[in-house]
Scaffold this active site. Structure first.
Site: not given
Length: 252
Positions: A61, A159
């Protein structure tokens, strides 16, 4: 140095653009490390090994400070061979195939997208500076988005903000690392046929397609070819730039 002396680390490499970049670099002779949070990254790396390429997978991650800091230990001898970092890992949450309006966006969702898409690239880049600087050569490639270049009706605000921030970060990093023989460049894909794009609402891709002069959606391989060029010696005088891969849907 030959390609075999320049290990490539690709984040978000289980599928889509990341997997295609890892494959293209492996085909060019680079040993590759594919990282992802998804379990299928193991199968993606195994498929490359079955074809005779040097490839390994790690579960990672990129937003986890401790996990990124442990990379030198995880990669062992491979760490000193690092020559190329591709910051591709990213998420773009959709709800019933559509972006969440800003007025309805939970702060936790906003933070998570920026943690993965922007902070993750910062952590990975920072961690990789020492081995790249030690060898006096390196390539850092940021996978941004057309949403960082112009307003998007598909991508959410988080985003777009994260990818725009990534471009700014890339320019700053390029200025700092250029004197050490390390270039930092960005690729801004337009609409690419990936699992992420497939998550959009029905008709969204068809609507986008109508505004692409090339007359088709892009492929992960289209992006991978540009990444391979930026990773090469031929791109040694490109630094701090962004290459749009969108079939002409955005023309600055």
């Amino acid at each position: 140095m030959s390609a075999s002396d320049r290990l490539a680390l690709v984040t978000g490499a289980a599928r889509g653009i990341g997997a295609s970049i890892a494959r293209r670099l492996a085909e060019g002779g680079h040993p590759v490390v594919l990282s992802d949070v998804l379990e299928e990254v193991e199968a993606t790396a195994a498929a490359l090994r079955a074809e005779g390429h040097s490839a390994r997978a790690i579960r990672l991650d990129v937003s986890d400070d401790a996990a990124v800091a442990a990379l030198p230990e995880v990669l062992g001898a491979d760490w000193a061979r690092l020559g190329i970092l591709v910051n591709n890992a990213g998420i773009s949450p959709k709800h019933e195939g559509r972006r969440r309006p800003i007025a309805e966006m939970p702060p936790a969702e906003w933070r998570r997208v920026l943690e993965v898409n922007l902070t993750g690239a910062f952590l990975m880049s920072q961690a990789c500076i020492p081995p790249l600087r030690a060898r006096g050569w390196g390539r850092v490639i940021m996978i941004t988005s057309q949403a960082s270049r112009t307003m998007s009706r598909i991508a959410g605000a988080h985003y777009a903000a994260s990818k725009t921030g990534l471009m700014g970060f890339a320019r700053s990093l390029a200025g700092e690392l250029g004197p050490h023989g390390i270039t930092v460049n960005s690729i801004a894909p337009g609409r690419i046929a990936t699992p992420m794009a497939a998550g959009a609402a029905a008709g969204a891709n068809d609507s986008f397609l109508a505004n692409i002069p090339a007359g088709r959606l892009g492929t992960p391989e289209d992006v991978a070819e540009v990444a391979a060029f930026l990773a090469s010696d031929s791109a040694g005088y490109l630094n701090g730039t962004t290459i749009d891969v969108g079939g002409g849907s955005f023309m600055p």
